[in-house]
Design an enzyme around this catalytic site. Sequence first.
Site, mmCIF file in Angstrom:
data_model
loop_
_atom_site.group_PDB
_atom_site.id
_atom_site.type_symbol
_atom_site.label_atom_id
_atom_site.label_comp_id
_atom_site.label_asym_id
_atom_site.label_seq_id
_atom_site.Cartn_x
_atom_site.Cartn_y
_atom_site.Cartn_z
ATOM 1 N N ASP A 197 -8.079 -6.330 13.386
ATOM 2 C CA ASP A 197 -7.762 -7.665 13.890
ATOM 3 C C ASP A 197 -8.676 -8.045 15.058
ATOM 4 O O ASP A 197 -9.196 -9.154 15.121
ATOM 5 C CB ASP A 197 -6.291 -7.742 14.303
ATOM 6 N N ASP A 207 0.823 -1.214 0.000
ATOM 7 C CA ASP A 207 0.000 0.000 0.000
ATOM 8 C C ASP A 207 0.855 1.262 0.000
ATOM 9 O O ASP A 207 0.352 2.340 0.335
ATOM 10 C CB ASP A 207 -0.911 0.013 1.239
#
Length: 694
Positions: free
Chosen positions: A430, A277
């Site tokens: 997460d 990214d």
Amino acid sequence: MAPSFDWWAKGDHKGTPVVVKMDNPDWSMVELEGPSEDDFLIGNNPTDTRAKARGKNAKQLTWVLLLKAHRAAGCLTSVASTLASIGPAIRRRVASGRTDTESTSSFENKTVKTRFYNCIKVFLWLSLLLLGFEIAAYYKGWHFRASNLQLQYIFTAPFGVRDFFDWVYSNWVLIRVGFVAPPLQFLANVCIVLFLIQSLDRLILCLCCFWIRIKKIKPIPKEDAVADLETGENGFFPMVLVQIPMCNEREVYQHSIAAVCKLDWPKSKILIQVLDDSDDPMTQLLIEEEVHKWQQVGANIVYRHRVIRDGYKAGNLKSAMSCSYVKDYEFVAIFDADFQPTHDFLKRTIPHFKDNEDVGLVQARWSFVNKDENLLTRLQNINLSFHFEVEQQVNGVLINFFGFNGTAGVWRIKALEDSGGWLERTTVEDMDIAVRAHLQGWKFVFLNDVECQCELPESYEAYRKQQHRWHSGPMQLFRLCLPDIIHAKISFWKKFNMIFLFFLLRKLILPFYSFTLFCIILPMTMFVPEAELPAWVVCYVPALMSSLNILPAPKSFPFIVPYLLFENTMSVTKFNAMISGLFQLGNAYEWVVTKKSGRSSEGDLVSLIEKDPKHQLRRSEPDDEIKAEILQEQKARKKKHNRIYTKELALAFLLLTASARSLLSAQGIHFYFLLFQGISFLLVGLDLIGEQVM
């Protein structure tokens, strides 16, 4: 270089000589005494043999004591040199005038940050005013404390014998007794109750961890699964997708890609996705070149780059899972850019899925290549060692649930799909996926004996930003997930554990009482002595809790006092992050990539060379043109600087002012705690605890 002493040469010394390593300034002894020829002779006089043995043991003990003394002297010398370097560092920091308010990439909203800082400044100026007031009253004979407050003097003494100051001070005493002390004492009592509940939770976790160790309880995969992996007879090599999400992490991409490409798994059964990214064109070029070089030597690896970087890490993973070929894979292993799994990582984690269809996640623990780099990394190691060995291991064994750590774990892809996949709604994607998977009935396995090496933030600025995200995100998630938890088809006790223990107690209550009790209420009780905090709250229980926290990292026991003080110091950042996440204040949803230094494990490098020296040649080396561009970019890039942190400095002076006030009341434990806690805030506020770059 081994040191030599003249008296060593005296006598006939036949054994193996002492071998000493000197690691400037510490010495460590490798071997004291090897067997001499006399040790293999069967003498006629055993008394002489025992006497010789006693003489040798005495010499060995003397050598040990001398080496220990030299090591202690070296430690004292290093401490003295460190203290001597603090003064010039402080002068440079103050002269530069760089503060956290000037940071252009600030992760906090400036309006919210200013309000929080102004509140602290109000407390500081009020404490300074009260300190001057109390000193003047002390020298005028007002020596009473809360325990012997003589209020009758205020009512019975005639006005004529008192001057104006006595009249003002007596009215201040009446006001604080009637109106200030009761609410302050009530808030203190509430925080004490929360403190005791959280301490009890920590004590129970530690007792459960001891029980797990004594009983030697740990997840054990099916024997046939391990055998299948070793022999390959039954073909138990499921299709595994490995993902390495990264963003502008030029310092570490080579380490992670090399480690993942060396995973011991059939090439036809594994695919590695490098999910880049990065918005820096040079970093993109280097990572793509590294992937291309591993492709040339046979690694099944692909490079993916997103043009539109929505959703940060969650968006990156979500985009990768949308690829058409993902349906061919059963499991996905995720490693952040600074993680270096061992070659047998998959062989030690995948077997736990076989014949356990309800297992959705297998999580390995982290280990750190730079845990001894500076004081900041040592203190982080204590915290994270407790988190993995106690919190996650106990929760994994007892209730099969814990927060996914975002890396060094293997997911069953079906579990991800059943839980709704990756969502970009918080900065803790997460934890988000772990909560949703648990609500769907999936079980988690934590492997405390499988480690994956990574880096700790070495600078306070990087650590501060990381902690802001880690404590803001759970509060965002709690607001979003609470209705789902309440209506989920799971047992009452699982709901209670998730709402009260997982979210409220460990994510909200802990930073709240740590900041409120030790940074605000305690110094205020010095100026309002009618509200009291017992010594066991200030000293004894925190010391016990710190001792429990440090048990998983016993070598860090000398840092128990700095650890206790630093945890209270970090409560400012954690409290601010918790409030911003809970009420969506400031830039609570901004993701800041933790800065890496690019350190690699020495042991891994040695094993890499021994196993396959060619792999060292595969690391991407930019050509001359790219090198020139990198040099120009590095020159144009701003240099890193240590900064002054205004909130921490303001609290430092507040605590030091309160410690000065405690001297008037002769409160010993409170004085020492406030003094050392104020010094801790001062060191952190001047950015003297982590990496020093200026």
